[in-house]
Design an enzyme around this catalytic site. Sequence first.
Site, PDB file in Angstrom:
ATOM      1  N   ALA A   1      -3.576 -12.735 -12.512  1.00 37.44           N
ATOM      2  CA  ALA A   1      -4.384 -11.508 -12.386  1.00 37.44           C
ATOM      3  C   ALA A   1      -5.248 -11.589 -11.136  1.00 37.44           C
ATOM      4  CB  ALA A   1      -5.249 -11.317 -13.625  1.00 37.44           C
TER       5      ALA A   1
ATOM      6  N   LYS B   1       0.833  -1.214   0.000  1.00 34.64           N
ATOM      7  CA  LYS B   1       0.000   0.000   0.000  1.00 34.64           C
ATOM      8  C   LYS B   1       0.865   1.260   0.000  1.00 34.64           C
ATOM      9  CE  LYS B   1      -2.568  -2.730  -0.435  1.00 34.64           C
ATOM     10  NZ  LYS B   1      -2.531  -4.195  -0.380  1.00 34.64           N
TER      11      LYS B   1
ATOM     12  N   VAL C   1       1.130 -19.724 -18.691  1.00 34.48           N
ATOM     13  CA  VAL C   1       2.584 -19.620 -18.801  1.00 34.48           C
ATOM     14  C   VAL C   1       3.187 -21.019 -18.714  1.00 34.48           C
ATOM     15  CG1 VAL C   1       4.661 -18.747 -17.675  1.00 34.48           C
ATOM     16  CG2 VAL C   1       2.658 -17.277 -17.920  1.00 34.48           C
TER      17      VAL C   1
ATOM     18  N   ALA D   1      -5.429 -10.534   5.969  1.00 31.19           N
ATOM     19  CA  ALA D   1      -4.931 -10.182   7.298  1.00 31.19           C
ATOM     20  C   ALA D   1      -6.062 -10.069   8.317  1.00 31.19           C
ATOM     21  CB  ALA D   1      -4.164  -8.866   7.209  1.00 31.19           C
TER      22      ALA D   1
ATOM     23  N   GLY E   1      -0.479 -16.952  -6.435  1.00 35.17           N
ATOM     24  CA  GLY E   1      -1.153 -17.413  -5.225  1.00 35.17           C
ATOM     25  C   GLY E   1      -0.175 -17.678  -4.090  1.00 35.17           C
TER      26      GLY E   1
ATOM     27  N   HIS F   1     -23.434  14.746   3.558  1.00 38.63           N
ATOM     28  CA  HIS F   1     -23.298  15.198   2.166  1.00 38.63           C
ATOM     29  C   HIS F   1     -22.246  16.300   2.098  1.00 38.63           C
ATOM     30  CE1 HIS F   1     -24.404  16.337  -1.879  1.00 38.63           C
ATOM     31  NE2 HIS F   1     -24.415  17.603  -1.479  1.00 38.63           N
TER      32      HIS F   1
HETATM   33  P1  FAD Z   1       1.837 -14.080   8.236  1.00 36.50           P
HETATM   34  O1  FAD Z   1       1.550 -12.646   8.142  1.00 36.50           O
HETATM   35  O2  FAD Z   1       2.398 -14.769   7.044  1.00 36.50           O
HETATM   36  O3  FAD Z   1       2.798 -14.262   9.494  1.00 36.50           O
HETATM   37  C1  FAD Z   1       3.298 -15.494   9.884  1.00 36.50           C
HETATM   38  C2  FAD Z   1       4.601 -15.280  10.617  1.00 36.50           C
HETATM   39  O4  FAD Z   1       4.966 -16.483  11.250  1.00 36.50           O
HETATM   40  C3  FAD Z   1       5.761 -14.902   9.709  1.00 36.50           C
HETATM   41  O5  FAD Z   1       6.475 -13.824  10.255  1.00 36.50           O
HETATM   42  C4  FAD Z   1       6.622 -16.173   9.687  1.00 36.50           C
HETATM   43  O6  FAD Z   1       8.000 -15.909   9.513  1.00 36.50           O
HETATM   44  C5  FAD Z   1       6.350 -16.703  11.086  1.00 36.50           C
HETATM   45  N1  FAD Z   1       6.601 -18.139  11.222  1.00 36.50           N
HETATM   46  C6  FAD Z   1       6.131 -19.134  10.430  1.00 36.50           C
HETATM   47  N2  FAD Z   1       6.540 -20.334  10.912  1.00 36.50           N
HETATM   48  C7  FAD Z   1       7.265 -20.080  12.024  1.00 36.50           C
HETATM   49  C8  FAD Z   1       7.950 -20.890  12.956  1.00 36.50           C
HETATM   50  N3  FAD Z   1       7.931 -22.218  12.864  1.00 36.50           N
HETATM   51  N4  FAD Z   1       8.615 -20.294  13.963  1.00 36.50           N
HETATM   52  C9  FAD Z   1       8.625 -18.943  14.078  1.00 36.50           C
HETATM   53  N5  FAD Z   1       7.994 -18.121  13.226  1.00 36.50           N
HETATM   54  C10 FAD Z   1       7.313 -18.678  12.218  1.00 36.50           C
HETATM   55  N6  FAD Z   1      -4.129  -9.053   3.153  1.00 36.50           N
HETATM   56  C11 FAD Z   1      -5.067  -8.135   3.411  1.00 36.50           C
HETATM   57  O7  FAD Z   1      -5.964  -8.399   4.211  1.00 36.50           O
HETATM   58  N7  FAD Z   1      -5.033  -6.898   2.818  1.00 36.50           N
HETATM   59  C12 FAD Z   1      -4.074  -6.555   1.931  1.00 36.50           C
HETATM   60  O8  FAD Z   1      -4.065  -5.445   1.422  1.00 36.50           O
HETATM   61  C13 FAD Z   1      -3.077  -7.502   1.634  1.00 36.50           C
HETATM   62  N8  FAD Z   1      -2.085  -7.198   0.784  1.00 36.50           N
HETATM   63  C14 FAD Z   1      -1.108  -8.111   0.542  1.00 36.50           C
HETATM   64  C15 FAD Z   1      -0.101  -7.780  -0.347  1.00 36.50           C
HETATM   65  C16 FAD Z   1       0.907  -8.671  -0.625  1.00 36.50           C
HETATM   66  C17 FAD Z   1       1.995  -8.293  -1.584  1.00 36.50           C
HETATM   67  C18 FAD Z   1       0.916  -9.933   0.045  1.00 36.50           C
HETATM   68  C19 FAD Z   1       2.020 -10.916  -0.224  1.00 36.50           C
HETATM   69  C20 FAD Z   1      -0.072 -10.279   0.935  1.00 36.50           C
HETATM   70  C21 FAD Z   1      -1.103  -9.372   1.179  1.00 36.50           C
HETATM   71  N9  FAD Z   1      -2.157  -9.674   2.052  1.00 36.50           N
HETATM   72  C22 FAD Z   1      -3.140  -8.758   2.284  1.00 36.50           C
HETATM   73  C23 FAD Z   1      -2.240 -10.977   2.738  1.00 36.50           C
HETATM   74  C24 FAD Z   1      -1.769 -10.844   4.177  1.00 36.50           C
HETATM   75  O9  FAD Z   1      -0.444 -10.374   4.180  1.00 36.50           O
HETATM   76  C25 FAD Z   1      -1.883 -12.184   4.876  1.00 36.50           C
HETATM   77  O10 FAD Z   1      -3.209 -12.656   4.755  1.00 36.50           O
HETATM   78  C26 FAD Z   1      -1.541 -12.063   6.348  1.00 36.50           C
HETATM   79  O11 FAD Z   1      -0.258 -11.546   6.529  1.00 36.50           O
HETATM   80  C27 FAD Z   1      -1.645 -13.435   7.018  1.00 36.50           C
HETATM   81  O12 FAD Z   1      -1.396 -13.296   8.370  1.00 36.50           O
HETATM   82  P2  FAD Z   1      -0.865 -14.495   9.258  1.00 36.50           P
HETATM   83  O13 FAD Z   1      -0.673 -13.933  10.611  1.00 36.50           O
HETATM   84  O14 FAD Z   1      -1.730 -15.676   9.079  1.00 36.50           O
HETATM   85  O15 FAD Z   1       0.548 -14.915   8.634  1.00 36.50           O
HETATM   86  P1  AMP Z   2      -4.583 -15.486  -6.551  1.00 39.03           P
HETATM   87  O1  AMP Z   2      -4.484 -16.912  -6.106  1.00 39.03           O
HETATM   88  O2  AMP Z   2      -5.946 -14.879  -6.382  1.00 39.03           O
HETATM   89  O3  AMP Z   2      -3.477 -14.627  -6.022  1.00 39.03           O
HETATM   90  O4  AMP Z   2      -4.382 -15.499  -8.129  1.00 39.03           O
HETATM   91  C1  AMP Z   2      -3.329 -16.149  -8.780  1.00 39.03           C
HETATM   92  C2  AMP Z   2      -3.705 -16.288 -10.244  1.00 39.03           C
HETATM   93  O5  AMP Z   2      -2.594 -16.843 -10.968  1.00 39.03           O
HETATM   94  C3  AMP Z   2      -4.895 -17.211 -10.502  1.00 39.03           C
HETATM   95  O6  AMP Z   2      -5.923 -16.473 -11.116  1.00 39.03           O
HETATM   96  C4  AMP Z   2      -4.332 -18.303 -11.407  1.00 39.03           C
HETATM   97  O7  AMP Z   2      -5.246 -18.681 -12.411  1.00 39.03           O
HETATM   98  C5  AMP Z   2      -3.103 -17.629 -12.034  1.00 39.03           C
HETATM   99  N1  AMP Z   2      -2.090 -18.598 -12.516  1.00 39.03           N
HETATM  100  C6  AMP Z   2      -1.578 -19.666 -11.845  1.00 39.03           C
HETATM  101  N2  AMP Z   2      -0.648 -20.331 -12.597  1.00 39.03           N
HETATM  102  C7  AMP Z   2      -0.578 -19.666 -13.782  1.00 39.03           C
HETATM  103  C8  AMP Z   2       0.194 -19.851 -14.996  1.00 39.03           C
HETATM  104  N3  AMP Z   2       1.083 -20.856 -15.150  1.00 39.03           N
HETATM  105  N4  AMP Z   2       0.003 -18.979 -16.028  1.00 39.03           N
HETATM  106  C9  AMP Z   2      -0.882 -17.956 -15.889  1.00 39.03           C
HETATM  107  N5  AMP Z   2      -1.625 -17.738 -14.787  1.00 39.03           N
HETATM  108  C10 AMP Z   2      -1.484 -18.562 -13.737  1.00 39.03           C
END
Ligand code: FAD
Ligand code: AMP
Length: 479
Positions: free
Chosen positions: A189, A58, A245, A327, A278, A451
């Site tokens: 996408a 963000k 791909v 999150a 994904g 408004h």
């Molecule tokens: P995580 O945030 O993945 O945290 C897990 C933590 O546990 C990590 O620090 C990991 O290192 C630690 N860990 C794992 N195993 C162990 C272990 N054995 N010992 C010690 N530590 C460990 N979600 C939204 O809701 N809004 C958004 O705008 C959004 N934007 C995103 C953008 C990007 C680019 C990405 C990649 C994700 C985004 N998400 C968003 C998804 C969001 O980040 C995740 O859903 C969320 O962080 C999941 O939270 P969590 O606590 O389950 O796990």
């Molecule tokens: P999301 O799981 O919502 O983050 O989306 C991931 C997207 O990647 C899905 O819409 C999948 O269809 C797409 N995807 C996965 N593998 C491939 C691939 N080999 N080529 C093109 N698109 C892919």
Amino acid sequence: MSDNFDVVVIGAGPAGYAAAIRCAQLGLNTACIDKSLGKDGKPAFGGTCLNWGCIPSKALLDASYKYLDAKEHFSEIGITVESVGIDVPKMIARKDKVVRGMIQGIAGLFKGNGVTGLTGTGKLLAERQVEFCPHEGDVTILQAKHVILAPGSVPVEIPPTPIDDDRIVDSTGALEFTEVPERVGVIGAGIIGLELGSVWSRLGSKVVVLEALEEFLPMADQRIARDSLKIFKGQGLDIRLGTLVTGSEVTDQEVVVSYQDKEGEQTVTFDRLIVAVGRKPYTEGLLAPDSCVDLDDNGCVNVNELCATNVSNVFAVGDAVRGPMLAHKGTEEGVMVAERIAGFKPLVNYATVPSVVYTHPEIAWVGKTEQEVKASGESYTVGQFPFSASGRAQAANDTQGIVKVIADTETDRILGVHVLGPQASEIVAQAVIAMEFDASAEDLGLTMFAHPTLSEAFHEAALSVAGHAIHMVNRKKRN
Ligand code: FAD
Ligand code: AMP
């Protein structure tokens, strides 16, 4: 440090840290273990969300939109800017500063609430013992009355495009480019692919998004998906659907990607390729065999609706369990589990988990899509209102999109709300509240909205369910 805790949480992302903080607030002696180190090599509580997910993405989405706005839209509203430039390293450094500040915030919250924050790896053994392996120092065995697993998720990799952290990156690497690549490819996408593609497209890259599915955003309402695809293409995102791909070849300078579409085998060349196909649950090294915790067929920790695993007093929350990888969904689960451990009986309402795509315009929704309602056979009525008819959107020169409210025809209860438009993420929060309180479209219609606000579009869409919208001519008129 004592080795006995009421609760040990493994993972300090939004699911784990929220669980730990709430446990401590409720008087439970709580430790939270996380192994993440930040870019600066220091302990970094906050998980994917703070380090490589929600917050840094963000920060770049906002910065890149400000740049685009200044470059392309300021002149439309009478602001002349001689030249607008980009300093990518500065943009990335600001993003890093925001991230570091938030990470320190979590450490502060742990301290302030009395959570013992531990940096290192946690592994669940038998009988709720947790092996804690610090990055430096000796292994300790912690004894817990309750364990909460919150290990999160990691990006999926696909064989045709192995990540090399140079030409081919995952979502983490896509937040670190030090200059604007001329040609960026994005595989996938989905939400993450569209957001990261938007960042680099706004900053000047020619972005091609390769998506295997024929349908764009299948999880969104079809009307919203259709309208947003048109808008994104208009912004210059070259979104190619039905494109699988199949391979890649990396040279010093570029990456040639092969894909299969209706026409057959094709290639396209990029300077950088972002793989956003994904995420998968991350449970590597988390569970000793005699912990006896079950995983499901998708590799998620198997839990019931209360996030309890098959082992008594062991819970799992967040991305590592079934449901959307978001999150806020993990945070709600973490808090719910903490309160249940303390003897309360809250539930997570999975019917009102909002989803947001932080593009511009944003896409946000809660509840069922029209295609889902139709398929379920429920009788329903749709109310819609375009932002082009919103005074505030006109004043802000930001009029693309609509609000769509789907209500049960018999009961008038709201079944789903879908927003494509400016600040859709904020508007959908109001829809979540309405649905939490089981509101009808009429209830919303009877509610006063300030408004001029963008939220009035939501009010008008709710009014239009009964054909009572004021600021547009209603298609169906009822008394
Ligand atoms: P995580 O945030 O993945 O945290 C897990 C933590 O546990 C990590 O620090 C990991 O290192 C630690 N860990 C794992 N195993 C162990 C272990 N054995 N010992 C010690 N530590 C460990 N979600 C939204 O809701 N809004 C958004 O705008 C959004 N934007 C995103 C953008 C990007 C680019 C990405 C990649 C994700 C985004 N998400 C968003 C998804 C969001 O980040 C995740 O859903 C969320 O962080 C999941 O939270 P969590 O606590 O389950 O796990
Ligand atoms: P999301 O799981 O919502 O983050 O989306 C991931 C997207 O990647 C899905 O819409 C999948 O269809 C797409 N995807 C996965 N593998 C491939 C691939 N080999 N080529 C093109 N698109 C892919």
